[in-house]
Design a protein around this motif. Sequence first.
Motif: not given
Length: 192
Positions: A130, A147, A150-151, A153-154, A184
């Motif tokens: 990401w 980032l 975030d990747y 976690s999702n 981010a």
Amino acid sequence: MQRLLAIILLVGLSPLLGILGLITRMSQGSPVLFRQLRSGRGGKPFRIAKFRSMTDRRDANGELLPDDERVTAWGRFLRRSRLDELPGLWSIARGDMAFVGPRPLLPETIASLGERGKQRGKVRPGLTGWAQVNGNTLLSLDEKIALDLDYVSNPSLGRDLVIITRTFWVMIGGERRTSAAGRAKPDLSQHR
């Protein structure tokens, strides 16, 4: 399944890998591959391989010159096109990496990230990720980590497909800082 696909790609791309290796050898000498210890899933160390993009040029005192002075024209092409990463298919075939995930970092970098490094290590590192399709070298380390987290976690197959597609655009058009990078939010409170 990823390991099998990596093996198939290694076989199919072997002529290209051979040509890239030969040009690297002719332009930069030996060794053709750069190998380095990186941190994998759960912090497990493994050796990553890439086509070498820099020389070992040194100054009068025997110290390595700065990276930008050691990167060759061929090395810049390899990096920009991301072809230097193709030997990473071996790491996927061995199970150390995935096609998509946070890029593998040095163990000392992961350790310096504290809890963020542990969170990042919940998934296998990837050949692309990401952060790489949202600015990569145009981002600060904290933006990249945000980032990456975030990747982690999702996760979703849809996002992985977007990342793979965008990777090809980066290979062709170069890096660009995206709006996702701007959104981010680095969590600096978790620094050691």
